[in-house]
Scaffold this motif. Structure first.
Motif, PDB file in Angstrom:
ATOM      1  N   ARG A 135     -74.364   7.998  19.534  1.00 11.76           N
ATOM      2  CA  ARG A 135     -73.019   7.545  19.174  1.00 11.76           C
ATOM      3  C   ARG A 135     -72.623   6.301  19.975  1.00 11.76           C
ATOM      4  N   SER A 136     -73.501   5.842  20.840  1.00 10.78           N
ATOM      5  CA  SER A 136     -73.173   4.702  21.685  1.00 10.78           C
ATOM      6  C   SER A 136     -72.937   3.452  20.851  1.00 10.78           C
ATOM      7  N   THR A 137     -71.977   2.650  21.306  1.00  8.17           N
ATOM      8  CA  THR A 137     -71.732   1.342  20.697  1.00  8.17           C
ATOM      9  C   THR A 137     -71.987   0.226  21.708  1.00  8.17           C
ATOM     10  N   ARG A 138     -72.549   0.593  22.882  1.00 12.85           N
ATOM     11  CA  ARG A 138     -72.781  -0.397  23.938  1.00 12.85           C
ATOM     12  C   ARG A 138     -74.089  -1.137  23.686  1.00 12.85           C
ATOM     13  N   THR A 139     -74.007  -2.466  23.753  1.00 12.56           N
ATOM     14  CA  THR A 139     -75.204  -3.286  23.716  1.00 12.56           C
ATOM     15  C   THR A 139     -75.522  -3.727  25.143  1.00 12.56           C
ATOM     16  N   HIS A 140     -76.758  -4.149  25.347  1.00  4.30           N
ATOM     17  CA  HIS A 140     -77.202  -4.566  26.672  1.00  4.30           C
ATOM     18  C   HIS A 140     -77.888  -5.929  26.540  1.00  4.30           C
ATOM     19  N   GLY A 141     -77.056  -6.957  26.457  1.00  2.00           N
ATOM     20  CA  GLY A 141     -77.601  -8.285  26.206  1.00  2.00           C
ATOM     21  C   GLY A 141     -78.168  -8.337  24.798  1.00  2.00           C
TER      22      GLY A 141
ATOM     23  N   LEU B 110     -70.588   4.410  31.545  1.00  2.00           N
ATOM     24  CA  LEU B 110     -72.026   4.292  31.750  1.00  2.00           C
ATOM     25  C   LEU B 110     -72.331   4.293  33.242  1.00  2.00           C
ATOM     26  N   ALA B 111     -73.120   5.266  33.669  1.00  2.00           N
ATOM     27  CA  ALA B 111     -73.493   5.383  35.075  1.00  2.00           C
ATOM     28  C   ALA B 111     -74.998   5.232  35.233  1.00  2.00           C
ATOM     29  N   LEU B 112     -75.402   4.570  36.300  1.00  2.00           N
ATOM     30  CA  LEU B 112     -76.809   4.459  36.677  1.00  2.00           C
ATOM     31  C   LEU B 112     -77.098   5.479  37.764  1.00  2.00           C
ATOM     32  N   TYR B 113     -78.187   6.237  37.580  1.00  2.00           N
ATOM     33  CA  TYR B 113     -78.678   7.145  38.605  1.00  2.00           C
ATOM     34  C   TYR B 113     -80.073   6.673  39.014  1.00  2.00           C
ATOM     35  N   ALA B 114     -80.230   6.361  40.292  1.00  2.00           N
ATOM     36  CA  ALA B 114     -81.497   5.857  40.814  1.00  2.00           C
ATOM     37  C   ALA B 114     -81.462   5.984  42.334  1.00  2.00           C
ATOM     38  N   SER B 115     -82.615   5.794  42.960  1.00  2.00           N
ATOM     39  CA  SER B 115     -82.615   5.754  44.421  1.00  2.00           C
ATOM     40  C   SER B 115     -81.828   4.528  44.870  1.00  2.00           C
ATOM     41  N   SER B 116     -81.261   4.596  46.067  1.00  2.00           N
ATOM     42  CA  SER B 116     -80.472   3.469  46.561  1.00  2.00           C
ATOM     43  C   SER B 116     -81.331   2.221  46.692  1.00  2.00           C
ATOM     44  N   GLU B 117     -82.616   2.390  47.044  1.00  2.00           N
ATOM     45  CA  GLU B 117     -83.509   1.240  47.185  1.00  2.00           C
ATOM     46  C   GLU B 117     -83.763   0.567  45.836  1.00  2.00           C
ATOM     47  N   ALA B 118     -83.979   1.376  44.797  1.00  2.00           N
ATOM     48  CA  ALA B 118     -84.228   0.809  43.468  1.00  2.00           C
ATOM     49  C   ALA B 118     -82.967   0.221  42.864  1.00  2.00           C
TER      50      ALA B 118
END
Length: 239
Positions: free
Chosen positions: A205-211, A67-75
């Motif tokens: 197909r994801s099995t990842r939960t987020h809290g 899992l990768a996050l893509y965002a501006s460095s500031e955000a």
């Protein structure tokens, strides 16, 4: 994303201190699954309490589960306080649409990843019922534990949200609350990742939960406000 040096720790919101819940307004569209095996989260906030104000996020879960996050460095400096990622990459977004009919965006990132994505949205009987019921729940009641529990039961009864809670904690332990204006179903989606066709939209197909957010079997776009603790522990202090 750069790490914070020890000299900068004095400018961080202290650990163990809980910030108030503040609104991040915009649209969140989680668990968009594709035939390629990729799962995307698309987030566009037009107003936030952070110094960045408006920003976009793309969560890219590859078929191998990374899992990768893509965002501006500031955000990204703020986003990583709320969620956990295997990798964080700087990216720029070019929006064509973000309304009740479609989400359409292009992205170029520092690691060379490119994305062109269109998500078509629609109303259904279930989303109309959910919107109607949400409008009948007074805001003062919605903010209580009873109101949140009621919203969660209704939400999961009408949508395949896997037991997700409308109020709970993220995977980093930060409190959140969802306040919706409108919910729309993803009718279709198409796009290319690094020039390769992602295929048709399918159940993720994801099995990842987020809290307290569980795996959704089908994606929906939520327009409204996501209330998060701000500042969150470890976040930069804003003068």
């Amino acid at each position: 994303m750069s790490t914070t040096s020890g000299a900068d720790e004095q400018y961080r919101y202290p650990q163990g201190i809980r910030g108030p819940l503040r609104p991040f307004s915009g649209v969140v569209c989680p668990y968009i699954g594709f035939e390629s095996g990729h799962t995307l989260w698309l987030v566009a906030f037009d107003e936030t309490p952070t110094p960045v104000d408006s920003y976009a996020e793309l969560w890219l879960e590859r078929p191998d589960g990374e899992l990768a996050l893509y965002a501006s460095s500031e955000a990204a400096e703020y986003i990583v306080a709320y969620h956990e990622f295997d990798r964080v990459e700087e990216a720029a977004f070019a929006w064509q649409r973000a309304d009740s009919e479609a989400l359409e965006v292009g992205m170029d990132s520092a690691d060379g990843t490119t994305l062109d994505l269109r998500v078509d949205l629609t109303t259904t009987t279930r989303t109309r019922v959910l919107d109607a019921l949400s409008s009948l729940l007074p805001e003062a009641v919605a903010q209580t534990s009873i109101g949140s529990a009621t919203s969660t039961r209704v939400f999961n009864a009408l949508l395949p949200a896997g037991g997700s809670k409308s109020r709970g904690r993220t995977e980093t332990g930060i409190r959140y609350r969802v306040d919706t204006d409108r919910i729309l179903a993803v009718e279709s989606a198409c796009g290319t990742l690094d020039g390769l066709d992602l295929g048709n939209v399918t159940p993720s197909r994801s099995t990842r939960t987020h809290g307290d957010v569980e795996c959704w079997r089908w994606p929906y776009a939520i327009f409204g406000r996501l209330y998060l603790e701000y500042p969150a522990p470890g976040q930069p202090v804003v003068a």
